[in-house]
Design a protein around this motif. Structure first.
Motif, PDB file in Angstrom:
ATOM      1  N   SER A 180       0.822  -1.218   0.000  1.00  0.00           N
ATOM      2  CA  SER A 180       0.000   0.000   0.000  1.00  0.00           C
ATOM      3  C   SER A 180       0.854   1.265   0.000  1.00  0.00           C
ATOM      4  O   SER A 180       0.556   2.242   0.692  1.00  0.00           O
ATOM      5  CB  SER A 180      -0.949  -0.001   1.201  1.00  0.00           C
ATOM      6  N   GLY A 181       1.929   1.238  -0.773  1.00  0.00           N
ATOM      7  CA  GLY A 181       2.785   2.409  -0.899  1.00  0.00           C
ATOM      8  C   GLY A 181       3.905   2.518   0.115  1.00  0.00           C
ATOM      9  O   GLY A 181       4.762   3.386   0.001  1.00  0.00           O
ATOM     10  N   ALA A 182       3.913   1.634   1.117  1.00  0.00           N
ATOM     11  CA  ALA A 182       4.937   1.703   2.159  1.00  0.00           C
ATOM     12  C   ALA A 182       6.224   1.006   1.725  1.00  0.00           C
ATOM     13  O   ALA A 182       6.252   0.268   0.737  1.00  0.00           O
ATOM     14  CB  ALA A 182       4.410   1.069   3.441  1.00  0.00           C
ATOM     15  N   THR A 183       7.280   1.225   2.460  1.00  0.00           N
ATOM     16  CA  THR A 183       8.557   0.555   2.227  1.00  0.00           C
ATOM     17  C   THR A 183       8.565  -0.778   2.977  1.00  0.00           C
ATOM     18  O   THR A 183       8.178  -0.820   4.150  1.00  0.00           O
ATOM     19  CB  THR A 183       9.725   1.422   2.727  1.00  0.00           C
ATOM     20  N   PRO A 184       8.991  -1.868   2.345  1.00  0.00           N
ATOM     21  CA  PRO A 184       9.011  -3.147   3.063  1.00  0.00           C
ATOM     22  C   PRO A 184       9.994  -3.118   4.230  1.00  0.00           C
ATOM     23  O   PRO A 184      11.055  -2.493   4.153  1.00  0.00           O
ATOM     24  CB  PRO A 184       9.456  -4.149   1.993  1.00  0.00           C
ATOM     25  N   VAL A 185       9.642  -3.793   5.301  1.00  0.00           N
ATOM     26  CA  VAL A 185      10.537  -3.932   6.453  1.00  0.00           C
ATOM     27  C   VAL A 185      11.258  -5.269   6.301  1.00  0.00           C
ATOM     28  O   VAL A 185      10.632  -6.319   6.364  1.00  0.00           O
ATOM     29  CB  VAL A 185       9.768  -3.884   7.789  1.00  0.00           C
ATOM     30  N   THR A 186      12.545  -5.233   6.107  1.00  0.00           N
ATOM     31  CA  THR A 186      13.322  -6.444   5.870  1.00  0.00           C
ATOM     32  C   THR A 186      14.060  -6.876   7.146  1.00  0.00           C
ATOM     33  O   THR A 186      13.947  -6.239   8.194  1.00  0.00           O
ATOM     34  CB  THR A 186      14.344  -6.204   4.753  1.00  0.00           C
ATOM     35  N   ARG A 187      14.835  -7.939   7.027  1.00  0.00           N
ATOM     36  CA  ARG A 187      15.634  -8.408   8.157  1.00  0.00           C
ATOM     37  C   ARG A 187      16.957  -7.645   8.287  1.00  0.00           C
ATOM     38  O   ARG A 187      17.653  -7.812   9.284  1.00  0.00           O
ATOM     39  CB  ARG A 187      15.958  -9.899   7.983  1.00  0.00           C
ATOM     40  N   SER A 188      17.288  -6.845   7.313  1.00  0.00           N
ATOM     41  CA  SER A 188      18.637  -6.291   7.229  1.00  0.00           C
ATOM     42  C   SER A 188      18.787  -4.861   7.735  1.00  0.00           C
ATOM     43  O   SER A 188      19.833  -4.254   7.558  1.00  0.00           O
ATOM     44  CB  SER A 188      19.124  -6.347   5.775  1.00  0.00           C
ATOM     45  N   GLY A 189      17.764  -4.303   8.386  1.00  0.00           N
ATOM     46  CA  GLY A 189      17.827  -2.891   8.759  1.00  0.00           C
ATOM     47  C   GLY A 189      18.135  -2.601  10.213  1.00  0.00           C
ATOM     48  O   GLY A 189      18.180  -1.438  10.616  1.00  0.00           O
ATOM     49  N   ALA A 190      18.337  -3.636  11.039  1.00  0.00           N
ATOM     50  CA  ALA A 190      18.609  -3.392  12.462  1.00  0.00           C
ATOM     51  C   ALA A 190      19.931  -2.657  12.638  1.00  0.00           C
ATOM     52  O   ALA A 190      20.907  -2.926  11.932  1.00  0.00           O
ATOM     53  CB  ALA A 190      18.637  -4.714  13.219  1.00  0.00           C
ATOM     54  N   ARG A 191      19.959  -1.731  13.615  1.00  0.00           N
ATOM     55  CA  ARG A 191      21.148  -0.905  13.827  1.00  0.00           C
ATOM     56  C   ARG A 191      21.548  -0.922  15.298  1.00  0.00           C
ATOM     57  O   ARG A 191      20.681  -1.009  16.175  1.00  0.00           O
ATOM     58  CB  ARG A 191      20.861   0.535  13.397  1.00  0.00           C
ATOM     59  N   PRO A 192      22.845  -0.823  15.590  1.00  0.00           N
ATOM     60  CA  PRO A 192      23.261  -0.715  16.999  1.00  0.00           C
ATOM     61  C   PRO A 192      22.520   0.409  17.699  1.00  0.00           C
ATOM     62  O   PRO A 192      22.360   1.502  17.155  1.00  0.00           O
ATOM     63  CB  PRO A 192      24.767  -0.416  16.892  1.00  0.00           C
ATOM     64  N   GLY A 193      22.036   0.124  18.892  1.00  0.00           N
ATOM     65  CA  GLY A 193      21.257   1.101  19.643  1.00  0.00           C
ATOM     66  C   GLY A 193      19.764   0.847  19.565  1.00  0.00           C
ATOM     67  O   GLY A 193      19.001   1.374  20.385  1.00  0.00           O
ATOM     68  N   ASP A 194      19.324   0.047  18.570  1.00  0.00           N
ATOM     69  CA  ASP A 194      17.901  -0.297  18.479  1.00  0.00           C
ATOM     70  C   ASP A 194      17.488  -1.194  19.647  1.00  0.00           C
ATOM     71  O   ASP A 194      18.325  -1.873  20.265  1.00  0.00           O
ATOM     72  CB  ASP A 194      17.607  -1.060  17.175  1.00  0.00           C
TER      73      ASP A 194
END
Length: 316
Positions: A145-159
């Motif tokens: 629906s126009g959104a960006t997919p949430v993948t497994r590869s976006g986690a960042r230190p501090g999350d």
């Protein structure tokens, strides 16, 4: 209706099944042609597939056909949810023994349709073949629906790491059934039919989730996928995990550790996601850990000795 699938025949079975499949708003052309047509308003389609084989992923003496249908649909719908998408439709391939009662096959299809209806999705087609065992192959489609997919590869230190849904329940049910029991009913039903936190995937995306995964092979195992894809380390705080009373009671009776089921048990189809620190999460999301620089997954800062997730080729 004839008693068995063999007596009913391929096209008779298809007719009996499709007559019971309502079609939702995303379906432009449903069952009956060589292919279905499903709307894709933003020009992208999210696709996933999963396979259930009798005596490997379910047993007919443990689950009724509707249960099997619900489980097969839920496993795929949760994968669509894990991308931050909304499920729209399912395509189903069935391998069935000729002597399988036709009512069993129809009830399986009804379970598929009922689970799909929980998210407004439809079963739009599929195929049936003769097989020595019941095999259910489901492909699910979804829309972002126009959104960006949430993948497994976006986690960042501090999350932070948060989970939505139940953990350990299906494994507790499996352990009970494996020992020839049928109670407590709550955990047995959890094995038969996952309770997917529908809507939580798109909710997480809107809340700024940086990575997300469906928990189908165990929390630690699936967090391992996120850690590897994101090139980060993830630590889980066991004190934050909900070890529900029914799990503690079953574990006590069986001489097991319920925390192991929560950390490594599969088939609950919860969602686990990472969010920026300070993100305000709804009550159904529970923060259970943190992301840092490094690699791998730990529990309270240490490696966890029990198996970290399910591998289809790791055992007999």
């Amino acid at each position: 209706m004839p008693d068995s699938v063999g007596e009913l025949g391929e096209f008779g079975l298809i007719g009996a099944v499709t007559a019971r499949l309502p079609q939702g708003q995303d379906v432009l052309l449903g069952p009956g042609d060589d292919s279905a047509v499903v709307a894709a308003p933003d020009g992208r389609v999210v696709v996933t597939t999963d396979l259930l084989v009798e005596n490997r992923h379910f047993r007919r003496d443990w689950s009724d056909p509707s249960d099997v249908g619900h489980k097969a649909a839920a496993q795929n719908l949760s994968d669509i949810e894990a991308m931050g998408a909304r499920p729209t439709s399912l395509v189903v391939g069935l391998g069935l023994p000729a002597d399988l009662p036709s009512a069993w096959a129809v009830a399986l299809s009804a379970g598929l349709a009922e689970e799909a209806a929980l998210v407004g999705a439809s079963v739009v087609g599929g195929d049936v073949v003769r097989s020595p065992l019941v095999v259910v192959s489901v492909t699910a489609l979804g829309t972002l629906s126009g959104a960006t997919p949430v993948t497994r590869s976006g986690a960042r230190p501090g999350d932070v790491v948060a989970v939505c849904g139940r953990l350990g329940w299906a494994e507790a049910g499996f352990q009970v059934l494996s020992r020839g029991f049928r109670t407590p009913r709550l955990v047995v039903e959890a094995h038969r039919r996952p309770q997917v936190p529908y809507g939580a995937g798109a909710e997480a995306a809107a809340l700024g989730a940086t990575a997300m995964c469906d928990v189908s092979d165990g929390l630690l195992g699936d967090l391992g996928h996120v850690a590897a894809a994101s090139s980060v380390a993830i630590d889980v705080d066991p004190a934050t995990l909900d070890v529900a009373a029914p799990l503690r009671e079953v574990a006590s009776a069986l001489g097991a550790d319920p925390l192991t089921w929560v950390l490594t048990g599969g088939d609950d189809n919860a969602l686990v996601a990472t969010f920026p620190a300070g993100a305000e999460l709804p009550d159904r999301w529970t923060v259970i850990g943190a992301v840092s620089a490094g690699s791998g997954v730990t529990v309270d800062g240490a490696e966890y000795a029990a198996p970290g997730g399910h591998d289809h080729f790791a055992g007999p």
